[in-house]
Motif scaffolding. Structure first.
Motif, PDB file in Angstrom:
ATOM      1  N   ALA A 184      -9.471   3.839  10.862  1.00 49.34           N
ATOM      2  CA  ALA A 184      -9.188   4.656   9.688  1.00 49.34           C
ATOM      3  C   ALA A 184      -7.897   5.460   9.878  1.00 49.34           C
ATOM      4  O   ALA A 184      -7.094   5.602   8.955  1.00 49.34           O
ATOM      5  N   MET A 185      -7.714   5.992  11.079  1.00 47.78           N
ATOM      6  CA  MET A 185      -6.483   6.724  11.365  1.00 47.78           C
ATOM      7  C   MET A 185      -5.270   5.805  11.297  1.00 47.78           C
ATOM      8  O   MET A 185      -4.199   6.190  10.790  1.00 47.78           O
ATOM      9  N   ALA A 186      -5.424   4.578  11.785  1.00 52.24           N
ATOM     10  CA  ALA A 186      -4.320   3.611  11.745  1.00 52.24           C
ATOM     11  C   ALA A 186      -3.904   3.319  10.311  1.00 52.24           C
ATOM     12  O   ALA A 186      -2.714   3.275   9.987  1.00 52.24           O
ATOM     13  N   VAL A 187      -4.889   3.123   9.439  1.00 57.00           N
ATOM     14  CA  VAL A 187      -4.583   2.857   8.027  1.00 57.00           C
ATOM     15  C   VAL A 187      -3.884   4.053   7.399  1.00 57.00           C
ATOM     16  O   VAL A 187      -2.938   3.907   6.614  1.00 57.00           O
ATOM     17  N   ALA A 188      -4.328   5.267   7.750  1.00 57.39           N
ATOM     18  CA  ALA A 188      -3.711   6.473   7.202  1.00 57.39           C
ATOM     19  C   ALA A 188      -2.245   6.564   7.613  1.00 57.39           C
ATOM     20  O   ALA A 188      -1.384   6.950   6.817  1.00 57.39           O
ATOM     21  N   LEU A 189      -1.944   6.179   8.834  1.00 56.23           N
ATOM     22  CA  LEU A 189      -0.569   6.274   9.330  1.00 56.23           C
ATOM     23  C   LEU A 189       0.330   5.177   8.757  1.00 56.23           C
ATOM     24  O   LEU A 189       1.550   5.334   8.739  1.00 56.23           O
ATOM     25  N   ILE A 190      -0.272   4.081   8.316  1.00 55.00           N
ATOM     26  CA  ILE A 190       0.531   2.994   7.754  1.00 55.00           C
ATOM     27  C   ILE A 190       1.290   3.467   6.510  1.00 55.00           C
ATOM     28  O   ILE A 190       2.420   3.038   6.268  1.00 55.00           O
ATOM     29  N   THR A 191       0.705   4.376   5.749  1.00 57.18           N
ATOM     30  CA  THR A 191       1.413   4.867   4.568  1.00 57.18           C
ATOM     31  C   THR A 191       2.687   5.604   4.954  1.00 57.18           C
ATOM     32  O   THR A 191       3.706   5.506   4.279  1.00 57.18           O
ATOM     33  N   THR A 192       2.633   6.350   6.055  1.00 63.56           N
ATOM     34  CA  THR A 192       3.846   7.019   6.549  1.00 63.56           C
ATOM     35  C   THR A 192       4.881   5.996   6.974  1.00 63.56           C
ATOM     36  O   THR A 192       6.084   6.157   6.731  1.00 63.56           O
ATOM     37  N   LEU A 193       4.431   4.929   7.620  1.00 63.62           N
ATOM     38  CA  LEU A 193       5.337   3.854   8.032  1.00 63.62           C
ATOM     39  C   LEU A 193       6.003   3.217   6.814  1.00 63.62           C
ATOM     40  O   LEU A 193       7.226   3.016   6.800  1.00 63.62           O
ATOM     41  N   TYR A 194       5.213   2.926   5.793  1.00 67.51           N
ATOM     42  CA  TYR A 194       5.768   2.312   4.588  1.00 67.51           C
ATOM     43  C   TYR A 194       6.805   3.235   3.935  1.00 67.51           C
ATOM     44  O   TYR A 194       7.849   2.789   3.458  1.00 67.51           O
ATOM     45  N   GLY A 195       6.503   4.537   3.886  1.00 66.49           N
ATOM     46  CA  GLY A 195       7.442   5.476   3.296  1.00 66.49           C
ATOM     47  C   GLY A 195       8.745   5.542   4.060  1.00 66.49           C
ATOM     48  O   GLY A 195       9.833   5.595   3.470  1.00 66.49           O
ATOM     49  N   SER A 196       8.647   5.517   5.401  1.00 68.09           N
ATOM     50  CA  SER A 196       9.861   5.538   6.227  1.00 68.09           C
ATOM     51  C   SER A 196      10.664   4.257   6.061  1.00 68.09           C
ATOM     52  O   SER A 196      11.900   4.292   6.029  1.00 68.09           O
TER      53      SER A 196
END
Length: 265
Positions: A184-196
């Motif tokens: 769940a934490m990994a999925v949450a961080l993917i949005t930050t990756l996509y934004g960057s």
């Protein structure tokens, strides 16, 4: 095609993919970085936010400006300077009215417009005002496109963080299963990756290239204005040549030199 832009964009995403697949999982690791919900909130939210701040025609025009980055600008400032010197020689030998025929062979509408204004006997100050007004409007239109991508680049990380916060809230509300916390934490961080990625892989390079193209075109048209007004003032072609060559780097000045310019007359 602008090879520098194409190569840069491809290499950027290639380096990210290589970093992902170089682990123990190999190509299968790519699946861990693909999440529809994260993409929806990051890319969808960024696009919708930009759309809310502009009109539909302005939004579509901004998106289309991406194609400008992939095209090599058809500008050659040394050649423009040589054309102006050739025109000054024609005007010096045959008079300003002779420029009307020469204008028919010009491809650049901005330069042609200036020549026709001179041929019509327009006052030099009015010629400058008309040409600089058009130049200012070109600059404004270009900066609208640049702002579009700069704003999109600012929205990407912001909406990525929003997606991350949404994911963290969902994760914290389901703490009963410790084994689900990591994914769940990994999925949450993917949005930050996509934004960057949106900001630094697409938007920043596009905005930078559009700025570079704009600066080049503004300088080119500024050279045209100064050259046309110098021709109208009856200045010596060699003086005009030296004046216009001062706009460009010393290394490019040899290419702008005119072999047919007159020293006196």
């Amino acid at each position: 095609m602008d090879l520098a832009s194409i190569i840069g964009l491809v290499v950027c995403i290639a380096l990210v993919i290589i970093a992902i697949v170089s682990g123990d999982q190999g190509v299968a690791a790519l699946n861990d970085f693909l999440d529809f919900q994260s993409a929806l909130i990051t890319f969808g939210g960024s696009v919708a936010c930009i759309l809310a701040g502009t009109s539909i025609p302005g939004f579509l025009s901004g998106l289309k400006s991406f194609t400008l980055v992939l095209k090599a600008p058809a500008r050659d400032i040394p050649t423009i300077i040589k054309q102006i010197i050739d025109l000054s020689n024609v005007a010096r030998k045959e008079g300003l009215l002779s420029l009307e025929e020469a204008a028919g062979n010009l491809d650049d509408p901005f330069l042609k417009k200036g020549i026709l204004l001179i041929v019509d006997g327009t006052d030099p100050e009015l010629v400058r005002a008309i040409m600089e007004t058009e130049l200012d409007n070109v600059d404004v239109r270009h900066k609208d496109k640049i702002s579009f991508w700069e704003n999109m680049g600012a929205m990407g990380p912001a909406w990525g963080m929003i997606g991350t916060l949404v994911g963290l809230v969902n994760m914290l509300q389901n703490m009963n299963d410790p084994s689900a916390i990591g994914p769940a934490m990994a999925v949450a961080l993917i949005t930050t990756l996509y934004g960057s990625l949106l900001a630094n892989w697409i938007c920043a390079p596009v905005a930078t290239k559009l700025k570079e193209n704009n600066n080049s075109e503004i300088m080119e048209k500024g050279i045209m204005i100064e050259g046309l007004l110098s021709i109208q003032a009856g200045e010596n072609p060699r003086v005009i040549e030296e004046k216009l060559k001062s706009f460009i780097a010393p290394g490019d000045r040899a290419a702008a030199s005119s072999e047919g310019g007159e020293a006196d007359g």
